[in-house]
Design a protein around this motif. Structure first.
Motif, short mmCIF file in Angstrom:
data_model
loop_
_atom_site.label_atom_id
_atom_site.label_comp_id
_atom_site.label_asym_id
_atom_site.label_seq_id
_atom_site.Cartn_x
_atom_site.Cartn_y
_atom_site.Cartn_z
N SER A 195 89.92 38.20 7.79
CA SER A 195 90.72 38.86 6.77
C SER A 195 92.21 38.60 6.94
O SER A 195 93.01 38.88 6.04
N GLY A 196 92.61 38.06 8.09
CA GLY A 196 94.03 37.78 8.33
C GLY A 196 94.43 36.35 8.10
O GLY A 196 95.52 35.94 8.50
N VAL A 197 93.58 35.58 7.43
CA VAL A 197 93.81 34.13 7.33
C VAL A 197 95.13 33.79 6.65
O VAL A 197 95.75 32.76 6.97
N LEU A 198 95.61 34.62 5.73
CA LEU A 198 96.87 34.33 5.03
C LEU A 198 97.99 35.28 5.45
O LEU A 198 99.04 35.30 4.83
N LYS A 199 97.76 36.04 6.52
CA LYS A 199 98.77 37.00 6.96
C LYS A 199 99.68 36.40 8.02
O LYS A 199 99.34 35.43 8.70
N THR A 200 100.83 37.05 8.19
CA THR A 200 101.72 36.67 9.29
C THR A 200 101.18 37.27 10.58
O THR A 200 100.33 38.18 10.57
N MET B 275 84.23 35.43 20.45
CA MET B 275 83.98 34.17 19.74
C MET B 275 85.08 33.94 18.71
O MET B 275 85.29 34.76 17.82
N PRO B 276 85.80 32.81 18.83
CA PRO B 276 86.82 32.48 17.82
C PRO B 276 86.18 32.07 16.49
O PRO B 276 85.03 31.63 16.43
N SER B 277 86.97 32.19 15.45
CA SER B 277 86.56 31.79 14.11
C SER B 277 86.54 30.27 13.97
O SER B 277 87.16 29.55 14.75
N ASP B 278 85.83 29.80 12.95
CA ASP B 278 85.85 28.37 12.63
C ASP B 278 86.87 28.06 11.54
O ASP B 278 86.93 26.93 11.05
N MET B 279 87.68 29.04 11.17
CA MET B 279 88.66 28.84 10.10
C MET B 279 90.03 28.48 10.66
O MET B 279 90.31 28.68 11.85
N ILE B 280 90.89 27.96 9.80
CA ILE B 280 92.28 27.66 10.14
C ILE B 280 93.16 28.83 9.72
O ILE B 280 93.03 29.35 8.60
N ASP C 83 98.25 28.34 13.72
CA ASP C 83 98.05 26.91 14.01
C ASP C 83 97.56 26.25 12.73
O ASP C 83 96.40 26.44 12.34
N ASN C 84 98.42 25.53 12.10
CA ASN C 84 98.10 24.92 10.80
C ASN C 84 97.25 23.66 10.93
O ASN C 84 96.78 23.12 9.93
N SER D 106 91.72 25.57 18.85
CA SER D 106 93.16 25.71 18.95
C SER D 106 93.62 26.24 20.30
O SER D 106 93.31 27.38 20.67
N ASP D 107 94.39 25.43 21.01
CA ASP D 107 95.01 25.87 22.25
C ASP D 107 95.98 27.02 21.98
O ASP D 107 96.06 27.98 22.76
N LYS D 108 96.71 26.94 20.86
CA LYS D 108 97.64 28.01 20.50
C LYS D 108 96.90 29.33 20.27
O LYS D 108 97.38 30.40 20.66
#
Length: 315
Positions: A161-166, A189-194, A199-200, A207-209
Motif C-alpha cells: 500500500s506504500g508503493v507510491l508514498k514517501t 519476506m520482502p515484496s516483489d514490487m518496486i 529504490d527506483n 534491493s540492497d537499499k
C-alpha cells in the motif's frame, strides 16, 4: 557447510518429479515449499524428503496468504483475515485462526507458515487498513501460530500500500506493524514490487537499499529474511537474481522454478569465497528454527486437526 541448505525448492503435486525432489533433498536443501496436494499427500511428501535428507530434519513451508486451503486441496477453509473484525472479539478470532492453521499445518509435517500479510488494506489477505489494528490482529495471529507449534513469516515488506508514498509517509503507516512485531517474527519476506521513493531500479526483494539499508539498518531488524517465492516473482534470470538477493541480505531462497540450477549458482558463489558468513548465519537460523519447532506441541492427527478447524468458528 552445504550452501544448498539456504534453498527451499517448490514441489507442485501432479507436476513436479518426486525423484528430482529426493535428489535435491540428498544434495542438502534446507526444506521445501509445497503446493496443490491433499493433506495425506503432503504428509507423505514431508516424510519422504526427511528420509532422503542428510540432516534428518528439514523445514517445510506453507506458502500462503491467509489460508491452508490455498495449497492443500482438502484443508478446511477458515474465515478471511478481513472478516475477523466481525468476530465478537477480533483479536481472539485472529489468535484462534493462527492456532488452527498451525495445528493443521503441523499435522501434515509443515513447520513454517509463511504468513501473516501485514500490508494495509491490500486485497483479500489484509487484516485492515488501520496500522495499529493490523498490528494487534497480526500479533495475535502470530501468537496463535507459535502456540500451535509453527514458525511465522510477516510479509510483504515494506507494504504494498506504500508503493507510491514517501518514506516519511510509510514511517507513519506501513512500517508500524513491522516495527511492533519485529521481535515476534521468525522471518520477513520482502515484496516483489518496486518502490520508487526507496529504490527506483530494483524490486524490493532484490534491493540492497531496501533490505540492508532500510530493513536492517534504519529499522534495526536483526532476524531472518526470506525471498519472495521466485517462481511467481517476475524475475528474468533466476540464478543471478537468487545470488543478488543473497548479497542484498536475503538468507533463504524460496521456490525457484529450477531449484537445481539455483543450488548450483549458490555453490559456485560459495566456491569463490563469497556469502560464507551469510550461509553460516542462515544455517544457524535453521538450527534454531528446528529446535523451536521440536519443543512445541506434538503434531495432531490430520483428521483431528481438520475436525477442530471445521468446528471452531461455528461456535
Amino acid at each position: 557447510m552445504k550452501p544448498a541448505r539456504i534453498v527451499f525448492p517448490g514441489f507442485w503435486f501432479g507436476e513436479s518429479s518426486l525423484q528430482e525432489a529426493q535428489e535435491l533433498a540428498r544434495r542438502g536443501v534446507g526444506g521445501f515449499c509445497v503446493y496443490g496436494g491433499t493433506a495425506e499427500e503432503t504428509h507423505d511428501f514431508t516424510r519422504r524428503m526427511t528420509e532422503a535428507s542428510p540432516y534428518g530434519r528439514l523445514l517445510f513451508c506453507a506458502d500462503i496468504d491467509e489460508d491452508l486451503s490455498e495449497i492443500v486441496t482438502d484443508a478446511p477453509a477458515l474465515p478471511s483475515n478481513s472478516s475477523l473484525k466481525n468476530c465478537p472479539l477480533p483479536q481472539d478470532g485472529a489468535y484462534r485462526k493462527g492456532n488452527l492453521l498451525a495445528r493443521m499445518a503441523r499435522s501434515m509435517g509443515l513447520d513454517w507458515v509463511l504468513a501473516p500479510v501485514v500490508d494495509l488494506g491490500y486485497a483479500a489477505p489484509a487484516f485492515g487498513d488501520v496500522p495499529l489494528s493490523v498490528t494487534h490482529l497480526a500479533g495475535d495471529f502470530i501468537a496463535g501460530l507459535s502456540n500451535g507449534g509453527a514458525l511465522n513469516c510477516i510479509k510483504y515488506f515494506p507494504g504494498v500500500s506504500g508503493v507510491l508514498k514517501t518514506l516519511a509517509q510509510m514511517e507513519d503507516a506501513e512500517f508500524v506493524p513491522y516495527k511492533h512485531i519485529f521481535r515476534r517474527a521468525d522471518a520477513i519476506m520482502p515484496s516483489d514490487m518496486i518502490f520508487p521513493n526507496i529504490d527506483n531500479d530494483n524490486q524490493a526483494m532484490l534491493s540492497d537499499k531496501m533490505i540492508k539499508g532500510l530493513l536492517k539498518k534504519r529499522l534495526n531488524y536483526k532476524g531472518c529474511v526470506v525471498s519472495f517465492p521466485l517462481f511467481k516473482g517476475r524475475v528474468r534470470y533466476e540464478d543471478a537474481s537468487a545470488v543478488k538477493m543473497l548479497h542484498s541480505g536475503v538468507e533463504n531462497i524460496l521456490a525457484p522454478k529450477d531449484a537445481a540450477s539455483v543450488v548450483d549458482a549458490v555453490e559456485r558463489e560459495a566456491d569463490k569465497g563469497f556469502l560464507l558468513d551469510e550461509i553460516i548465519h542462515a544455517v544457524s537460523n535453521h538450527e534454531m528454527f528446528i529446535s523451536k519447532v521440536a519443543v512445541g506441541p506434538e503434531p495432531m492427527d490430520i483428521r483431528d486437526a481438520f475436525s477442530m478447524a471445521e468446528s471452531c468458528f461455528k461456535k
